[in-house]
Design a protein around this motif. Sequence first.
Motif, short mmCIF file in Angstrom:
data_model
loop_
_atom_site.label_atom_id
_atom_site.label_comp_id
_atom_site.label_asym_id
_atom_site.label_seq_id
_atom_site.Cartn_x
_atom_site.Cartn_y
_atom_site.Cartn_z
N SER A 26 -49.42 9.82 -71.39
CA SER A 26 -49.74 9.88 -72.82
C SER A 26 -51.17 10.38 -72.98
O SER A 26 -52.11 9.58 -73.13
CB SER A 26 -49.57 8.50 -73.46
N PHE A 27 -51.35 11.69 -72.90
CA PHE A 27 -52.69 12.27 -72.99
C PHE A 27 -53.26 12.04 -74.39
O PHE A 27 -52.57 12.16 -75.40
CB PHE A 27 -52.64 13.76 -72.68
N GLY A 28 -54.53 11.70 -74.44
CA GLY A 28 -55.18 11.45 -75.72
C GLY A 28 -55.03 10.03 -76.23
O GLY A 28 -55.52 9.71 -77.31
N THR A 29 -54.36 9.18 -75.47
CA THR A 29 -54.19 7.78 -75.88
C THR A 29 -54.40 6.86 -74.69
O THR A 29 -54.47 7.30 -73.53
CB THR A 29 -52.78 7.53 -76.45
N GLU A 30 -54.47 5.56 -74.97
CA GLU A 30 -54.51 4.53 -73.95
C GLU A 30 -53.20 3.75 -74.05
O GLU A 30 -53.07 2.84 -74.86
CB GLU A 30 -55.71 3.60 -74.17
N PRO A 31 -52.18 4.12 -73.27
CA PRO A 31 -50.88 3.44 -73.40
C PRO A 31 -50.94 1.95 -73.13
O PRO A 31 -50.18 1.19 -73.72
CB PRO A 31 -50.00 4.17 -72.38
N GLN A 32 -51.85 1.50 -72.26
CA GLN A 32 -51.94 0.07 -71.98
C GLN A 32 -52.35 -0.69 -73.23
O GLN A 32 -51.83 -1.77 -73.52
CB GLN A 32 -52.93 -0.20 -70.86
N VAL A 33 -53.25 -0.12 -74.03
CA VAL A 33 -53.68 -0.78 -75.26
C VAL A 33 -52.50 -0.89 -76.24
O VAL A 33 -52.31 -1.92 -76.89
CB VAL A 33 -54.84 0.00 -75.91
N ILE A 34 -51.69 0.16 -76.33
CA ILE A 34 -50.54 0.12 -77.22
C ILE A 34 -49.55 -0.94 -76.77
O ILE A 34 -49.03 -1.71 -77.59
CB ILE A 34 -49.87 1.51 -77.27
N VAL A 35 -49.29 -1.01 -75.48
CA VAL A 35 -48.36 -2.01 -74.97
C VAL A 35 -48.91 -3.42 -75.19
O VAL A 35 -48.16 -4.35 -75.52
CB VAL A 35 -48.08 -1.76 -73.47
N GLU A 36 -50.21 -3.58 -75.04
CA GLU A 36 -50.81 -4.90 -75.27
C GLU A 36 -50.64 -5.34 -76.72
O GLU A 36 -50.40 -6.51 -77.00
CB GLU A 36 -52.29 -4.87 -74.88
N HIS A 37 -50.76 -4.40 -77.65
CA HIS A 37 -50.54 -4.75 -79.06
C HIS A 37 -49.08 -5.10 -79.31
O HIS A 37 -48.79 -5.97 -80.14
CB HIS A 37 -51.00 -3.61 -79.96
N CYS A 38 -48.17 -4.43 -78.63
CA CYS A 38 -46.76 -4.81 -78.74
C CYS A 38 -46.54 -6.23 -78.23
O CYS A 38 -45.79 -7.02 -78.84
CB CYS A 38 -45.89 -3.82 -77.98
N LEU A 39 -47.16 -6.56 -77.12
CA LEU A 39 -47.05 -7.93 -76.58
C LEU A 39 -47.67 -8.94 -77.53
O LEU A 39 -47.11 -10.03 -77.74
CB LEU A 39 -47.74 -7.99 -75.21
N ALA A 40 -48.81 -8.59 -78.12
CA ALA A 40 -49.48 -9.50 -79.04
C ALA A 40 -48.63 -9.72 -80.29
O ALA A 40 -48.52 -10.84 -80.80
CB ALA A 40 -50.85 -8.96 -79.41
N ALA A 41 -48.03 -8.63 -80.80
CA ALA A 41 -47.17 -8.76 -81.98
C ALA A 41 -45.95 -9.62 -81.68
O ALA A 41 -45.54 -10.46 -82.50
CB ALA A 41 -46.74 -7.38 -82.47
N ASN A 42 -45.37 -9.43 -80.51
CA ASN A 42 -44.22 -10.26 -80.12
C ASN A 42 -44.62 -11.73 -79.99
O ASN A 42 -43.84 -12.63 -80.34
CB ASN A 42 -43.64 -9.76 -78.80
N ARG A 43 -45.82 -11.96 -79.51
CA ARG A 43 -46.29 -13.34 -79.36
C ARG A 43 -46.47 -14.01 -80.72
O ARG A 43 -46.09 -15.17 -80.91
CB ARG A 43 -47.62 -13.34 -78.60
N ILE A 44 -47.02 -13.28 -81.69
CA ILE A 44 -47.19 -13.83 -83.05
C ILE A 44 -45.82 -14.15 -83.65
O ILE A 44 -45.62 -15.20 -84.27
CB ILE A 44 -47.95 -12.82 -83.93
N ARG A 45 -44.87 -13.26 -83.45
CA ARG A 45 -43.54 -13.49 -84.01
C ARG A 45 -42.83 -14.64 -83.31
O ARG A 45 -42.06 -15.37 -83.94
CB ARG A 45 -42.71 -12.20 -83.90
N LYS A 46 -43.07 -14.81 -82.01
CA LYS A 46 -42.44 -15.94 -81.31
C LYS A 46 -42.97 -17.28 -81.83
O LYS A 46 -42.21 -18.25 -81.95
CB LYS A 46 -42.70 -15.81 -79.80
N GLU A 47 -44.27 -17.32 -82.12
CA GLU A 47 -44.82 -18.55 -82.69
C GLU A 47 -44.20 -18.84 -84.06
O GLU A 47 -43.88 -19.98 -84.38
CB GLU A 47 -46.34 -18.42 -82.81
N ARG A 48 -44.02 -17.80 -84.86
CA ARG A 48 -43.35 -17.98 -86.16
C ARG A 48 -41.91 -18.42 -85.97
O ARG A 48 -41.43 -19.34 -86.64
CB ARG A 48 -43.39 -16.66 -86.93
N ASP A 49 -41.21 -17.79 -85.02
CA ASP A 49 -39.80 -18.10 -84.82
C ASP A 49 -39.61 -19.50 -84.26
O ASP A 49 -38.55 -20.12 -84.47
CB ASP A 49 -39.17 -17.06 -83.88
#
Length: 555
Positions: free
Chosen positions: A93-116
């Motif tokens: 993924s040239f021009g991006t940091e894919p690890q940062v994007i994946v980390e935000h996906c993990l963080a969003a899933n974690r927030i939703r798991k706490e809600r669920d």
Amino acid sequence: MGAAVVDSGFDFRPGAQVPLSGAAGQTAATQALASAAYRDSPAAEILKANSEWHKSDVKPGKLSIFSPNLGEAFSRAVQVRMLGGGRAPLIQSFGTEPQVIVEHCLAANRIRKERDTWLSVVMAICGLLFLPGLVLWLLVFQIRRTVSESGNKRAAVLVTALMVAFGVLALLFLIKLPFGGFWAWYLRGSVVAPVVGWLWAKQICERTARDLRVRWESLLGGGGLGAKIPEAVPTNPNETAAERLRQGLATLTAEQQSNSVFYAGPKGILGMGTRWGSWQLAEDLVPREKGTEIHPFRSWDVIRSIHDQLRMLERGPLHTGGFPKPSIRHWVVSPIGENAGAVSRPSGTDVDAYQIKGHEIQRICNEQQFGAGNRHYLGVQFTLWDGQLVITMLITVTVLHETLRIEVTGHALGPVHSLFTTKPSPKTVSKPKAIRFWETKSHNLPLVEAKEVVRLAARAPFTKYPPILDFLGGKLTLPEPFGLRHAWAAKPWRHRFMADDALRAATPVLRVVHSAALRVLEENGVDTSRFGSRAGALSGMVQDASPRKADVYDA
């Protein structure tokens, strides 16, 4: 023992580590893609970002009441594809940091798991204990959702009438029943408890929705709100899940730095974009003086000289800005089919942590110029507009019989689709004032609607079993071969300044390449008069560069 179980043999960062979420790769493209993990729009919205080459799809499930929204579907799909066990190779993924994007996906899933987790408690107390009422309420909402999605107005009126009748029936149950005792009160509770649970769940959902929207807006506004994923930091050797996640992120970063790419015919080089221009200089190798021979040299000698000269691109005689520092790398390009569904990266003793070693690159440059096999390219890459534009100029040198050919090609990867750059807007309603009826007043609506509360509450008990939830509600399928950046990239030619930058890069790069190559030829006793004339002609042609589909041969 636990750490040894998950050790894949690939780990260049030993010990516990804290992912640098938000500390690196703070670019527009990275943050735009990461913001998709926090969005609450319908999952089908992502279909608007499909291009002619790469298409994602939303597979429907059995019941629409369990269907995911865009953020839920995106986070789940990206996490599984990029960190799943035994996953297929990824495209850089040239021009991006894919690890940062994946980390935000993990963080969003974690927030939703706490809600669920909270919603599951609500469902157990107000739903499971009063199951008959819960089933009836869910059935009514499912029928209403199905009819509203069909667009049939007559059926919508009938469903509204059905809901009114159900409400009247529920009211009669509360007032009077033909029998008394425990079961009478239980039936009354079955009608009331799900409504109470809905009010409780609404507060939970509204609080989480505000949190997700703050993160969404912060990313697109350039804020520093990072992703929190403590589950990726193992605290002891027995935490195998955390260790697997940590190694998955490390592997993702290593693959991002790989120096092998894939040419998919008319789709261009995956991750770099299609080829929009090509300039070739090909002449015979003739000795400068008659009766003598040229000094032996190889393609690598020419490439090495070009490499050294390209490093001076950022310097110029005038202090007028000019080129930023480019990334200059040697690439090994593998051919794949236009519609190939997967790629395979090179392996063996000549590869170390996804990097093809220098001696193998030099061998490919000198020997694999005709027939089957991978090819060598020298690339100069500019990442501009905060990662929204990636310009790559590739140079290859071949020598067949007595002809030396120097080819320069231009590739451009445009900005991520505008879908990912839209900021959250509050849900408002406007009404005319009571007295000054010619004026209107507006007020904000709750972020979570009634049907959305029901959907989230229904999904909550199944979030610990994602495959079941995928079966019931559907999921997002990603385009293959998958790379976060090129999957949703738009063309740069619709943006005037981006197009200008791509076209302007061609001329100086081409002239530096020709100048460096001619110097090597002169040093080795080659008559460069024809090469010089051809280079001058190409230098004039490139001044009128215009983008075209150079990978589509009209034959």
